[in-house]
Design an enzyme around this catalytic site. Structure first.
Site, PDB file in Angstrom:
ATOM      1  CE  LYS A  51      -3.819  -2.443   2.094  1.00  0.00           C
ATOM      2  NZ  LYS A  51      -4.331  -3.051   3.285  1.00  0.00           N
ATOM      3  CD  GLN A  95      -3.292  -4.545   6.524  1.00  0.00           C
ATOM      4  OE1 GLN A  95      -3.190  -3.633   5.923  1.00  0.00           O
ATOM      5  NE2 GLN A  95      -3.847  -5.632   6.197  1.00  0.00           N
ATOM      6  CG  ASP A 118      -9.732   0.191   5.246  1.00  0.00           C
ATOM      7  OD1 ASP A 118      -9.720  -0.459   3.987  1.00  0.00           O
ATOM      8  OD2 ASP A 118      -9.168  -0.406   6.195  1.00  0.00           O
TER       9      ASP A 118
END
Ligand code: NDP
Length: 294
Positions: A51, A95, A118
């Site tokens: 990422k 994460q 997200d």
């Protein structure tokens, strides 16, 4: 049988994102993403690295924070608050999964919903359910929907079976597919571990989306002749023929299922690259929105 090339479609989306980043930079705004990892899980470390690298490749600002596994929940929430207040950061990602002592939900709820790229904050979950245009949609289901659209697969009127009901994939996937409009208007069935006669339910699908986390679980008898299959699963299994001793496979037994399909995604190279492409897309969107540009 058509192989849906997730890598190629993701590359096209990244090019669109790169152009958006350049346009934003030209007016003084550099989209920025902060990725936070707690602990040293090797798979999570690899995701975080990719990422961060993708941000750099696209000319975006990125912050990578790797915290020790014993980081307290309070310290993690304090970091989230700092990132909420940091004007260089438009997207914040924690994460998953964090270590067991951390309440993931509480951490996600501390993220400013306008930076929740997200799409896991309750405000964004509600907005997706409501069909609000300004929702942040979770990256994996958004990527699956985009794969279908880009591959010319008609979802309107189709019967889609979503196998799996997690908040990250299955549930938002079902919501997206039942919405009105492009990539939606489907008749959706959500199947899970309590579904009776799972193979028969899956076999009734025009489009089958498998997201259960069980290596090669979906066999040929789960799939109707001519169906489209999207395989979200990423499972590491032993492979004595590989130098690493292991390989990645999906939730679908590709070799036996592919010959029956009109189209299918491979693993790797299907949904995986789309997830990261949509993360970058969402970060650019967050930058625009925070600067009142869309
Ligand atoms: P979860 O474990 O959170 O959810 C799995 C879902 O599958 C649950 O709803 C569960 O049912 C259902 N399920 C599990 N076993 C069975 C079974 N034997 N029969 C029927 N249903 C079953 O997983 P995620 O949604 O987070 O992830 C699913 C897969 O997708 C994983 O392989 C993951 O690695 C992958 N993934 C890939 C991404 C990508 O970028 N390509 C991103 C995110 C995930 P129940 O609710 O009844 O327990």
């Amino acid at each position: 049988m058509k192989l849906i090339d997730g890598k190629a479609i993701a590359r096209k989306i990244q090019e669109e994102t790169r152009a958006s980043v350049e346009a934003l930079k030209a007016v003084g705004h550099t989209p920025g993403l902060a990725v936070v990892l707690v602990g040293a899980d090797p798979a999570s470390q690899a995701y975080v690295r990719s990422k961060d690298k993708m941000c750099q490749e696209l000319g975006m600002f990125s912050i990578k924070r790797e915290l020790p596994a014993d980081t307290s929940q309070e310290a993690l929430i304090e970091l989230v608050r700092e990132l909420n207040a940091d004007p260089r950061v438009h997207g914040i990602l924690i994460q998953s999964p964090p270590p067991a002592h951390i309440n993931e939900r509480a951490v996600v709820e501390a993220i400013d919903p306008r930076k929740d790229v997200d799409g896991f904050h309750p405000i964004n979950v509600a907005k997706v359910a409501l069909g609000d245009a300004d929702a942040f949609v979770p990256c994996t289901p958004l990527g699956c929907q985009r794969l279908l659209v880009e591959s010319g697969v008609e979802t309107a009127g189709a019967h889609v079976v979503v196998l799996g009901r997690s908040m990250i994939v299955g549930k938002p996937m079902a919501l997206l597919l039942m919405q009105k409009g492009l990539g939606g208007d489907a008749t959706v069935t959500v199947a899970h571990s309590r579904t009776r006669d799972l193979a028969a339910v899956c076999r009734s699908a025009d489009i089958l989306i498998a997201a259960i986390g069980r290596a090669e679980f979906v066999k040929a008898d789960f799939v109707k002749e001519g169906a489209v299959v999207i395989d979200v699963g990423i499972n590491r299994v032993a492979d004595p023929t590989s130098p690493k001793g292991s390989k990645l496979v999906g939730d679908v037994a590709f070799d036996e299922v592919a010959p029956k399909c009109a189209a299918i995604t491979p693993v790797p190279g299907g949904v995986g690259p789309m997830t990261i492409a949509m993360l970058m897309h969402n970060t650019v969107l967050a930058c625009r929105r925070l600067n009142s540009m869309s």
